[in-house]
Enzyme design. Structure first.
Site, short mmCIF file in Angstrom:
data_model
loop_
_atom_site.label_atom_id
_atom_site.label_comp_id
_atom_site.label_asym_id
_atom_site.label_seq_id
_atom_site.Cartn_x
_atom_site.Cartn_y
_atom_site.Cartn_z
N SER A 105 7.94 7.60 -5.50
CA SER A 105 8.14 6.46 -4.58
C SER A 105 8.98 5.40 -4.76
O SER A 105 9.61 5.30 -5.96
CB SER A 105 6.78 5.74 -4.59
OG SER A 105 6.43 5.18 -5.78
N GLN A 107 10.07 2.29 -5.74
CA GLN A 107 9.12 1.24 -6.37
C GLN A 107 9.70 0.62 -7.19
O GLN A 107 10.89 0.68 -7.70
CB GLN A 107 8.28 2.03 -7.43
CG GLN A 107 8.86 2.75 -8.48
CD GLN A 107 7.75 3.97 -9.17
OE1 GLN A 107 7.67 3.45 -10.13
NE2 GLN A 107 7.37 4.93 -8.44
N HIS A 109 8.15 -2.43 -10.79
CA HIS A 109 6.84 -3.11 -11.64
C HIS A 109 7.05 -4.29 -11.85
O HIS A 109 7.82 -4.86 -12.43
CB HIS A 109 6.86 -2.17 -12.77
CG HIS A 109 7.06 -0.51 -12.57
ND1 HIS A 109 5.95 0.22 -12.08
CD2 HIS A 109 8.05 0.09 -12.85
CE1 HIS A 109 6.34 1.34 -11.83
NE2 HIS A 109 7.59 1.41 -12.49
N LYS A 132 5.29 -3.90 -16.80
CA LYS A 132 5.33 -2.57 -17.01
C LYS A 132 6.87 -2.13 -17.18
O LYS A 132 7.59 -1.14 -16.38
CB LYS A 132 5.11 -1.65 -16.01
CG LYS A 132 4.91 -0.15 -16.10
CD LYS A 132 4.00 0.72 -15.10
CE LYS A 132 3.98 2.02 -15.10
NZ LYS A 132 5.22 2.73 -14.82
N GLU A 134 9.78 0.05 -18.50
CA GLU A 134 9.73 1.56 -18.79
C GLU A 134 11.25 2.26 -19.29
O GLU A 134 12.13 1.75 -18.81
CB GLU A 134 9.07 2.41 -17.82
CG GLU A 134 9.98 2.40 -16.50
CD GLU A 134 9.22 2.94 -15.37
OE1 GLU A 134 7.96 2.98 -15.24
OE2 GLU A 134 10.09 3.38 -14.43
N HIS A 282 13.62 1.36 -8.50
CA HIS A 282 13.83 2.79 -8.73
C HIS A 282 13.20 3.70 -8.06
O HIS A 282 11.95 3.50 -7.41
CB HIS A 282 13.78 2.99 -10.23
CG HIS A 282 12.13 2.51 -10.63
ND1 HIS A 282 11.88 1.35 -10.94
CD2 HIS A 282 11.36 3.70 -11.32
CE1 HIS A 282 10.67 1.33 -11.33
NE2 HIS A 282 10.38 2.76 -11.45
N ARG A 301 5.00 -0.11 -4.40
CA ARG A 301 5.78 0.92 -3.69
C ARG A 301 6.39 0.58 -2.24
O ARG A 301 5.64 -0.40 -1.38
CB ARG A 301 4.93 2.18 -3.50
CG ARG A 301 4.37 2.73 -4.84
CD ARG A 301 3.42 3.71 -4.67
NE ARG A 301 2.43 4.10 -5.79
CZ ARG A 301 1.46 3.53 -6.23
NH1 ARG A 301 0.71 2.43 -5.36
NH2 ARG A 301 1.03 3.97 -7.21
N LYS A 307 1.13 6.94 -0.64
CA LYS A 307 0.30 6.08 -1.44
C LYS A 307 0.37 4.72 -0.75
O LYS A 307 1.12 4.27 0.22
CB LYS A 307 0.60 5.98 -3.12
CG LYS A 307 -0.01 7.12 -3.91
CD LYS A 307 0.35 6.91 -5.21
CE LYS A 307 0.03 8.14 -5.87
NZ LYS A 307 0.31 7.89 -7.55
N1 LIG Z 1 9.07 5.48 -12.91
N2 LIG Z 1 8.09 5.93 -13.13
C1 LIG Z 1 6.67 5.42 -12.88
O1 LIG Z 1 6.48 4.03 -12.93
C2 LIG Z 1 5.56 6.21 -13.60
O2 LIG Z 1 5.05 5.72 -14.63
C3 LIG Z 1 4.32 6.02 -12.56
O3 LIG Z 1 3.17 6.37 -12.74
C4 LIG Z 1 4.89 6.57 -11.40
O4 LIG Z 1 5.89 6.03 -10.89
C5 LIG Z 1 3.94 6.53 -10.18
O5 LIG Z 1 4.46 6.96 -8.99
P1 LIG Z 1 3.88 7.28 -7.61
O6 LIG Z 1 3.33 5.85 -7.42
O7 LIG Z 1 2.93 8.26 -7.54
O8 LIG Z 1 4.90 7.37 -6.71
ZN LIG Z 2 8.47 3.31 -12.48
#
Ligand SMILES: NNC(=O)[C@@H](O)[C@H](O)[C@H](O)COP(=O)(O)O
Ligand SMILES: [Zn+2]
Length: 439
Positions: A105, A107, A109, A132, A134, A282, A301, A307
């Site tokens: 997605s 997205q 955090h 979060k 990452e 991202h 998202r 989702k």
């Molecule tokens: N960038 N990566 C992450 O943040 C992962 O740790 C996440 O768990 C995923 O992004 C989750 O993605 P969906 O919500 O399924 O689209």
């Molecule tokens: Zn992410």
């Protein structure tokens, strides 16, 4: 006291974007460890292997079946007193392997403050009250969208991709282009213009998105390398045209396809990494990665996903920082607290540190080439999780030594002197990634 070396049984999450069956590294790695509830189905997507204490999918001690979360709650010394007193009786990080078949997605955090608010308001969609940040390290070649492009690139697309300009809105687009082209100028005003243009795009109606997606895909297919007037230096027209048609093939008509023109498109080769602070926008697109993050599963998202979407929260929360992609990439450095033996040196082995500017985690990648190559790590005042992503060898903590091969995961308690030794052939590699926290 004997410092523990615990073989973990880790769970795998089947999100829609995961690679299918044994094509998924997350599935293969999970299946490397005996489990009574995992049989890999060829047509099922396996997206994420989770390694850690997060309650949504806690890893278990393979021998006893007890969760690592329980073991750490029972004996804080596994974490070290300093880590446990700051982060509680759980790992400060969540360690994952992602295997990406189609785009994740669009997205971001939330930072700590926003995470607490979102969790209090909607704990179903925001299960944690933690930030979060990452880091992603490529295991295979990886593609992703990450952070806003330099403003001049976005201005170029607003001037050359009519369907994009239509969805953003004429006045928002022209205001943005004017602000972007101003030499020097007021940073806050530029970020405001970016937020207004991005917000204009994200507030498009479904009917407009359908209509303009059809036009965009037609242009991409007919113009090819000339698409978007040949693109920009960081992302050429042919690459953009292919991405538009690929994402359209994966998601049909979706606002996320237009976000491509606002975000840096980044490719990583194995061993390359990127780091995302909280509130950085991202969307990962393809490839297998090791990912490490603060202990949270909060995702806001806004597109390219079936989702729950929370577009207004995403538009409001972003920092609207913008920069060339190289500023998002992380450069690993040689890890100074490991000693290689002669075999390892002579075969060009390496121990590299990925050390983001946050406290909760760092990651070390150890690449041991050839039989008998060995790395001995100074004891850490904190917990570690080690996964083998290729080859085989042995892992030892004090007198305890175990076999390790692709997919095996181990928890290593605080103050352990860890030794990794390769058992692969002369020109082969034994690769492990170790996430750890030491404060
Ligand atoms: N960038 N990566 C992450 O943040 C992962 O740790 C996440 O768990 C995923 O992004 C989750 O993605 P969906 O919500 O399924 O689209
Ligand atoms: Zn992410």
């Amino acid at each position: 006291m004997q410092v523990p070396l615990i073989r973990l049984q880790c769970g795998v999450n089947s999100y829609e974007w995961g690679k299918k069956g044994s094509e998924s590294a997350a599935a293969r790695f999970a299946a490397a460890t005996p489990s009574d509830n995992l049989s890999i189905q060829a047509d099922k997507p396996y997206a994420e292997l989770w390694m850690g204490t997060h309650p949504s999918n806690p890893s278990k001690d393979l021998t006893t079946g007890r969760t690592l979360l329980d073991l750490c709650a029972e004996n804080q010394l596994l974490l070290s007193q300093s880590v446990a007193s700051k982060y509680g009786s759980k790992l400060p990080f969540l360690f994952k392997v992602l295997s990406i078949n189609k785009a994740l997605s669009i997205q971001a955090h939330p930072n700590k403050k926003l995470a607490e608010q979102l969790h209090a308001r909607d704990s179903k969609n925001y299960p944690d009250d933690n930030h979060k940040p990452e880091m992603a390290i490529a295991i295979t070649p990886f593609e992703g969208l990450c952070g806003f492009r330099p403003l001049g690139e976005i201005a170029h697309f607003l001037e050359t991709v009519k369907p994009l300009r239509t969805l953003v809105g004429e006045s928002e687009a022209s205001q943005f282009v004017q602000a972007a082209k101003q030499e020097g100028g007021d940073e806050a005003a530029k970020k405001k213009a970016l937020q207004t243009a991005f917000g204009g795009l994200m507030s498009s109606s479904p009917e407009d998105i359908d209509r303009e997606t059809a036009s965009l895909v037609a242009l991409a297919e007919s113009e090819g390398a000339d698409f978007a007037a040949g693109g920009v230096s960081s992302t050429k027209g042919a690459v953009l045209a292919e991405l538009v048609t690929r994402l359209n093939g994966q998601f049909g008509s979706d606002i996320g396809i237009f976000v491509l023109f606002f975000l840096n498109f980044v490719t990583l080769q194995p061993g390359e990494a990127l780091f995302l602070v909280a509130d950085d926008i991202h969307a990962y697109v393809s490839g297998d990665i090791v990912e490490c993050m603060a202990a949270s599963d909060n995702v806001v998202r806004a597109g390219l996903t079936p989702k729950f979407k929370d577009v207004s929260t995403l538009v409001d929360m972003l920092t609207y920082n913008y920069a060339p992609i190289d500023e998002q990439k992380m450069t690993p450095t040689e890890y100074p607290y490991a000693t290689l033996n002669r075999n390892a040196y002579s075969s060009g082995s390496s121990v590299m540190l990925y050390d983001p500017p946050i406290e909760e985690f760092s990651v070390v990648r150890t690449l041991l080439r050839g039989e008998g190559a060995k790395a001995t790590f100074d004891p850490l005042e904190g917990p570690s999780i080690v996964i083998c992503t290729g080859g085989k060898g042995t892992i030892a903590v004090g007198p305890t030594k175990q076999e390790i091969q692709e997919g095996y995961v181990f928890f290593v308690g605080s103050t352990a002197e860890l030794v990794l030794e390769s058992a692969v052939g002369q020109d082969e590699e034994f690769t492990t990634f170790k996430a750890f926290c030491e404060i």
